[in-house]
Scaffold this motif. Structure first.
Motif, PDB file in Angstrom:
ATOM      1  N   VAL A  10       0.820  -1.213   0.000  1.00  0.00           N
ATOM      2  CA  VAL A  10       0.000   0.000   0.000  1.00  0.00           C
ATOM      3  C   VAL A  10       0.856   1.266   0.000  1.00  0.00           C
ATOM      4  CG1 VAL A  10      -1.690   1.338   1.326  1.00  0.00           C
ATOM      5  CG2 VAL A  10      -1.947  -1.150   1.121  1.00  0.00           C
ATOM      6  N   ALA A  11       1.981   1.258   0.699  1.00  0.00           N
ATOM      7  CA  ALA A  11       2.801   2.459   0.871  1.00  0.00           C
ATOM      8  C   ALA A  11       3.882   2.530  -0.198  1.00  0.00           C
ATOM      9  CB  ALA A  11       3.445   2.475   2.260  1.00  0.00           C
ATOM     10  N   PHE A  12       3.943   3.675  -0.906  1.00  0.00           N
ATOM     11  CA  PHE A  12       4.900   3.863  -1.986  1.00  0.00           C
ATOM     12  C   PHE A  12       5.618   5.197  -1.807  1.00  0.00           C
ATOM     13  CE2 PHE A  12       1.854   0.841  -3.583  1.00  0.00           C
ATOM     14  CZ  PHE A  12       2.635  -0.074  -4.276  1.00  0.00           C
ATOM     15  N   GLY A  13       6.919   5.201  -2.115  1.00  0.00           N
ATOM     16  CA  GLY A  13       7.745   6.392  -1.961  1.00  0.00           C
ATOM     17  C   GLY A  13       8.161   6.966  -3.295  1.00  0.00           C
ATOM     18  N   GLU A  14       8.029   8.278  -3.440  1.00  0.00           N
ATOM     19  CA  GLU A  14       8.372   8.973  -4.677  1.00  0.00           C
ATOM     20  C   GLU A  14       9.301  10.144  -4.361  1.00  0.00           C
ATOM     21  OE1 GLU A  14       7.460   8.501  -7.935  1.00  0.00           O
ATOM     22  OE2 GLU A  14       6.367   6.649  -7.529  1.00  0.00           O
ATOM     23  N   SER A  15      10.201  10.456  -5.328  1.00  0.00           N
ATOM     24  CA  SER A  15      11.172  11.527  -5.133  1.00  0.00           C
ATOM     25  C   SER A  15      10.951  12.733  -6.030  1.00  0.00           C
ATOM     26  CB  SER A  15      12.593  10.998  -5.382  1.00  0.00           C
ATOM     27  OG  SER A  15      12.951  10.030  -4.416  1.00  0.00           O
ATOM     28  N   ALA A  24      -2.488  10.150 -10.685  1.00  0.00           N
ATOM     29  CA  ALA A  24      -3.685  10.301 -11.517  1.00  0.00           C
ATOM     30  C   ALA A  24      -4.031   8.990 -12.213  1.00  0.00           C
ATOM     31  CB  ALA A  24      -3.474  11.418 -12.535  1.00  0.00           C
ATOM     32  N   LEU A  25      -3.028   8.259 -12.666  1.00  0.00           N
ATOM     33  CA  LEU A  25      -3.254   6.983 -13.341  1.00  0.00           C
ATOM     34  C   LEU A  25      -3.697   5.884 -12.377  1.00  0.00           C
ATOM     35  CD1 LEU A  25      -0.121   6.965 -15.687  1.00  0.00           C
ATOM     36  CD2 LEU A  25      -2.497   7.360 -16.366  1.00  0.00           C
ATOM     37  N   LEU A  26      -3.394   6.062 -11.099  1.00  0.00           N
ATOM     38  CA  LEU A  26      -3.688   5.036 -10.095  1.00  0.00           C
ATOM     39  C   LEU A  26      -4.753   5.498  -9.097  1.00  0.00           C
ATOM     40  CD1 LEU A  26       0.038   4.078  -9.447  1.00  0.00           C
ATOM     41  CD2 LEU A  26      -1.623   2.713 -10.728  1.00  0.00           C
ATOM     42  N   ALA A  27      -5.551   6.480  -9.504  1.00  0.00           N
ATOM     43  CA  ALA A  27      -6.516   7.095  -8.584  1.00  0.00           C
ATOM     44  C   ALA A  27      -7.573   6.116  -8.092  1.00  0.00           C
ATOM     45  CB  ALA A  27      -7.182   8.292  -9.259  1.00  0.00           C
ATOM     46  N   ASP A  28      -7.743   5.003  -8.795  1.00  0.00           N
ATOM     47  CA  ASP A  28      -8.741   4.013  -8.370  1.00  0.00           C
ATOM     48  C   ASP A  28      -8.241   3.147  -7.226  1.00  0.00           C
ATOM     49  OD1 ASP A  28      -6.933   3.100 -10.497  1.00  0.00           O
ATOM     50  OD2 ASP A  28      -7.957   1.168 -10.285  1.00  0.00           O
ATOM     51  N   LEU A  29      -6.966   3.263  -6.873  1.00  0.00           N
ATOM     52  CA  LEU A  29      -6.386   2.451  -5.807  1.00  0.00           C
ATOM     53  C   LEU A  29      -6.232   3.275  -4.531  1.00  0.00           C
ATOM     54  CD1 LEU A  29      -3.505   0.664  -7.779  1.00  0.00           C
ATOM     55  CD2 LEU A  29      -5.884  -0.070  -7.491  1.00  0.00           C
ATOM     56  N   ALA A  30      -6.382   2.633  -3.396  1.00  0.00           N
ATOM     57  CA  ALA A  30      -6.186   3.297  -2.101  1.00  0.00           C
ATOM     58  C   ALA A  30      -4.717   3.140  -1.702  1.00  0.00           C
ATOM     59  CB  ALA A  30      -7.109   2.697  -1.044  1.00  0.00           C
ATOM     60  N   LEU A  31      -3.887   4.063  -2.169  1.00  0.00           N
ATOM     61  CA  LEU A  31      -2.450   4.005  -1.918  1.00  0.00           C
ATOM     62  C   LEU A  31      -2.037   5.087  -0.935  1.00  0.00           C
ATOM     63  CD1 LEU A  31      -1.151   3.434  -5.576  1.00  0.00           C
ATOM     64  CD2 LEU A  31      -1.831   1.733  -3.868  1.00  0.00           C
ATOM     65  N   ASP A  32      -0.964   4.820  -0.208  1.00  0.00           N
ATOM     66  CA  ASP A  32      -0.412   5.759   0.764  1.00  0.00           C
ATOM     67  C   ASP A  32       0.897   6.285   0.189  1.00  0.00           C
ATOM     68  OD1 ASP A  32      -0.110   7.159   3.140  1.00  0.00           O
ATOM     69  OD2 ASP A  32       0.842   5.479   4.186  1.00  0.00           O
ATOM     70  N   TRP A  33       0.906   7.566  -0.190  1.00  0.00           N
ATOM     71  CA  TRP A  33       2.037   8.142  -0.908  1.00  0.00           C
ATOM     72  C   TRP A  33       2.970   8.896   0.033  1.00  0.00           C
ATOM     73  CZ3 TRP A  33       2.889   6.659  -5.767  1.00  0.00           C
ATOM     74  CH2 TRP A  33       1.815   6.180  -6.520  1.00  0.00           C
ATOM     75  N   HIS A  34       4.254   8.577  -0.050  1.00  0.00           N
ATOM     76  CA  HIS A  34       5.287   9.188   0.784  1.00  0.00           C
ATOM     77  C   HIS A  34       6.251   9.946  -0.115  1.00  0.00           C
ATOM     78  CE1 HIS A  34       4.766   6.395   4.455  1.00  0.00           C
ATOM     79  NE2 HIS A  34       3.816   6.062   3.583  1.00  0.00           N
ATOM     80  N   PHE A  35       6.525  11.218   0.212  1.00  0.00           N
ATOM     81  CA  PHE A  35       7.524  11.972  -0.539  1.00  0.00           C
ATOM     82  C   PHE A  35       8.867  11.794   0.135  1.00  0.00           C
ATOM     83  CE2 PHE A  35       9.963  15.745  -1.763  1.00  0.00           C
ATOM     84  CZ  PHE A  35       9.924  15.571  -3.141  1.00  0.00           C
ATOM     85  N   ILE A  36       9.853  11.288  -0.615  1.00  0.00           N
ATOM     86  CA  ILE A  36      11.156  10.980  -0.026  1.00  0.00           C
ATOM     87  C   ILE A  36      12.294  11.740  -0.701  1.00  0.00           C
ATOM     88  CG2 ILE A  36      10.421   8.689   0.764  1.00  0.00           C
ATOM     89  CD1 ILE A  36      11.893   7.503  -1.663  1.00  0.00           C
TER      90      ILE A  36
END
Length: 241
Positions: A57-62, A72-84
């Motif tokens: 569920v948890a994904f990290g982006e830089s 936007a492409l994954l808006a149908d999923l309940a994801l937890d986004w972390h800025f790293i």
């Protein structure tokens, strides 16, 4: 993505989960006490979707804009986004709007912007880890250990933020005991600063090559990229593709 690719995704993810569980057992940690943050920067949205299908569920982006495009492409999923990644003043509004966590907070000015923008958006407080530069390398983001108490004091009173703990990105090492040293230093600093009102329960530390050392020293969240996703394409290639 074909069945063979999906099998590879599943195998990599299960191997990482097994490494974490083995490290928890080896170093006397509670089972499930270490959270996996899958570092998905420059990975395509369809690969993130595949990893999510296996329970992540948890994904990290830089990179802020890349992350927003994938969200936007994954808006149908309940994801937890972390800025790293490194925080830039002109990107704080997007970070405040599109992420639930920030792992690299090292500047009170950025903290003030993020908090004010989070409040203006009417969103729950942004969960933050203060980044500590334990090596003193000028190329590394974050503040030196002696500056952490002041930064913590400044950030703790900002509406729109909740300081969850500390984060570090140490210099690479192939030696297990050398890997442990900076993680032990971060844990000791957290223990020094923690209070019942602000336990700083999160220690965000450890990556694909040193997660066992991080777990040994108290990591509660490990940031794993290549071991989950496979080789990382270049940023330019990812943007072109």
């Amino acid at each position: 993505m074909n069945a063979s690719d999906d099998t590879e995704v599943s195998a990599r993810l299960e191997a990482v989960r097994a490494r974490i569980a083995a490290a928890e057992a080896r170093f006397g940690r509670e089972p499930g006490s270490v959270t996996l943050l899958a570092v998905s920067k420059v990975q395509p949205a369809e690969l993130i979707r595949a990893v999510h299908q296996h329970g992540q569920v948890a994904f990290g982006e830089s990179y802020v804009q890349e992350a927003c495009d994938k969200q936007a492409l994954l808006a149908d999923l309940a994801l937890d986004w972390h800025f790293i990644g490194r925080i830039q003043s002109n990107k704080t509004k997007l970070i405040a709007e599109h992420f639930s966590w920030v792992h690299g907070l090292g500047d009170a000015h950025h903290a003030q912007r993020l908090g004010a923008q989070r409040v203006a958006l009417g969103l729950a407080p942004l969960r933050c880890c203060l980044q500590v530069n334990l090596s003193g390398e000028a190329s590394k983001a974050g503040v030196e250990p002696e500056a952490v108490p002041l930064l913590l004091e400044q950030c703790s009173v900002i509406d729109g933020l909740h300081i969850e703990g500390l984060m570090t990105l140490p210099a690479p090492s192939d030696d297990f005991e050398s890997q442990r040293q900076p993680f032990a230093e971060l844990r000791a600093l957290r223990d020094q600063l923690a209070t019942p009102e602000q336990p700083l329960a999160t220690l965000s530390m450890g990556m694909s090559d040193d997660l066992e050392a991080a777990v040994a020293e108290g990591a509660t969240m490990v940031r794993i990229g290549t071991a989950v996703f496979g080789p990382r394409p270049s940023y330019e290639a990812a943007r072109a593709g």
